[in-house]
Design an enzyme around this catalytic site. Sequence first.
Site, short mmCIF file in Angstrom:
data_model
loop_
_atom_site.label_atom_id
_atom_site.label_comp_id
_atom_site.label_asym_id
_atom_site.label_seq_id
_atom_site.Cartn_x
_atom_site.Cartn_y
_atom_site.Cartn_z
N CYS A 204 -9.51 1.73 0.86
CA CYS A 204 -8.79 0.85 1.78
C CYS A 204 -8.20 1.63 2.94
O CYS A 204 -7.46 1.07 3.75
CB CYS A 204 -7.69 0.10 1.02
SG CYS A 204 -6.49 1.17 0.22
N ASP B 50 -11.50 3.89 -6.86
CA ASP B 50 -10.87 2.95 -5.93
C ASP B 50 -9.41 3.33 -5.75
O ASP B 50 -8.50 2.62 -6.19
CB ASP B 50 -11.01 1.52 -6.47
CG ASP B 50 -10.53 0.48 -5.47
OD1 ASP B 50 -10.23 0.83 -4.32
OD2 ASP B 50 -10.42 -0.70 -5.85
N CYS C 263 -1.22 -18.45 16.03
CA CYS C 263 0.07 -18.37 15.33
C CYS C 263 1.20 -18.20 16.33
O CYS C 263 1.13 -17.36 17.24
CB CYS C 263 0.05 -17.21 14.34
SG CYS C 263 1.61 -16.98 13.46
N GLU D 204 -5.65 3.93 -15.18
CA GLU D 204 -4.70 3.37 -14.23
C GLU D 204 -3.30 3.86 -14.58
O GLU D 204 -2.96 4.00 -15.76
CB GLU D 204 -4.76 1.85 -14.26
CG GLU D 204 -3.68 1.13 -13.48
CD GLU D 204 -3.71 1.44 -12.00
OE1 GLU D 204 -2.62 1.59 -11.42
OE2 GLU D 204 -4.81 1.53 -11.43
N CYS E 53 5.33 -10.77 14.92
CA CYS E 53 5.05 -10.38 13.54
C CYS E 53 4.17 -9.14 13.50
O CYS E 53 3.27 -8.98 14.32
CB CYS E 53 4.37 -11.54 12.80
SG CYS E 53 3.81 -11.13 11.14
#
Length: 622
Positions: free
Chosen positions: A571, A544, A207, A496, A213
């Site tokens: 994550c 999660d 890239c 949620e 970036c």
Amino acid sequence: MNGLFFPSKRRRFLFASRLKRELPELSSIPKPRTAIANLLSVSGLRILLPKRRRRPACSLAMAATIVPTHGFRQLSVGGGPLLLRRFRKHQRNLCSLVASLSYPQEQPEGSSKTLAELSINGDDIAKSSSSSYFPKRGETLELVCESLAFKGVGVCKVEETGFVVMCDRALPGERFIGRVTRKKGSYAQVTKVETISSHWDCVEAPCEYAAYCGGCKTQNLTYEAQLRAKELQVRDLMIHVGRFSDEISGSSSIMKSIVPCDIQFHYRNKMEFSFGAWKWLPKELLGQKQEGSDNYALGLHAPGFFDKVLHVEKCLLQSEPANLVLAAIQDCWRDPQLALSPYDVHSHKGFLKHLMLRTGRTAGTDSLELMVNFVTSSYKPDLLKPLVEKISAIPEVVSIMNNVNTSVGNTSVGEMEYTLHGRSTITETLRGLTFQISANSFFQTNTSQAEVLYKLIEDCAGLRGDGSEIVLDLFCGTGTIGLTLARRAKHVYGYEVVPQAVSDANRNAKLNKISNATFVQGDLNKISENFGSDFPKPDIVISDPNRPGMHLKLIKFLLKLKAPRIVYVSCNPSTCARDLDYLCHGVEEKNIEGCYRLRSIQPVDMFPHTPHIECVCLLELV
């Protein structure tokens, strides 16, 4: 004031007792505590023992810290978080001291000094021991990157002293000159000035924006090396934060090898670009003055700048049809005749804020379909009409939306949503199910790797498939995980906080003719005492959470609930390690006892060339 300093006599006794336990050689000395005091005193050092922390020290280096007599301006005997942070700066010096005390047999030939002699006459140690090194702001250092930390930041150490230095865009094995920009607690931050020698496993980044970036920080590192760095990062966090050293270091390690991603480019189904009134330029082009529309930009925010945008013509992470749309918009949006202006975050004037591109697949044919979402400061469809006419000619574009966000914030979620062309949703298939995705819906951004991730979650859940088990899906989003498990469960209950996501989950359940799934809107960080009364006791809990992890209230609820199995999907490996520690080892100062055993840790690379890591962890009730 050289010598020993402790907050109390009892802590001084505890420290000396711990030294005797960890260093058996001290048993031969008549007065070991006095010997240690003399040894440290002649070295010009103090020992400070902080208040007992929640987590017991695993080694002497965690029990006390050596600080040079000039190391701080004020000293509060009471300790506290600020003092603790200062203590942690000097753990390396203590480790060196312990090594010198623990292994006298490694002295050079011809040296007959024993540990007792050294404790009485510490001239040799006084000469060899170096005080902690505190780099000053603006100082330049020659450094070698040793590893990658969270968010892909390079970890370096000052060669003479071992002081930890963090450098963005430094890769393992790279030798470079860095300038100190900030000192934060136990480490300093530096900016790379010049590379002396390249890092290990160096490749050319495909890239053209990779050097500027902030998205693909490791594109110039081979993919195999990226996987090794991510796996090592998860391993270190689980050992040092989660306290699972025995489970990971043993012969039957619970830590599994990271799952690679087969597709390393064009894997993202969602990209968000920003319109900016101030274009970011590299240093070599700063002298070129640009005015008017030439200074406008559409691309990604430059790292460290909220008001400057790196102009991007193409992104290698999104699909080719998405790049065609981006190129078509870049070709005409700055035309003065269109009267389109980017939003200025300083003056709060302008029209165009963000451009969001989402890619889906048509159910049954797997052909790509694209949604284009313009986020603007007001609703003026006539201004967007030329852009809509141009990009709607691209065959893959099936939806063009306009989210209106009148606030001064930088969010891409609008208060009002309008359909400018085609449908208001696109479709995506995952694990045999079809999902309707709206402009602001949450969905896994790497669909192909999500297939792998969800298969791992199903395997960890271990559903019998006879339709007798209850599944509790926490932080369920649009219900993707819960719906994939519903086919083998009796009932799925999902929670949620985002109302739009709950609405999408219910719509997706209806679309796939799944009737044994219930989705409820609620903030899991603010659960009440009666939370859990609306559903039966689950057999499996799927959690999660987003990057901050789970709130302590929710952890206490899970420990009280005592479901047989918990599948933790994360994550953020750092908060994952912390939450797993709470669930397995408890929280001592809160009188909370853990009741789970960690059975497996499976890292998954969801986003190649980025520092992000996904983990699937299985816990079983003890």
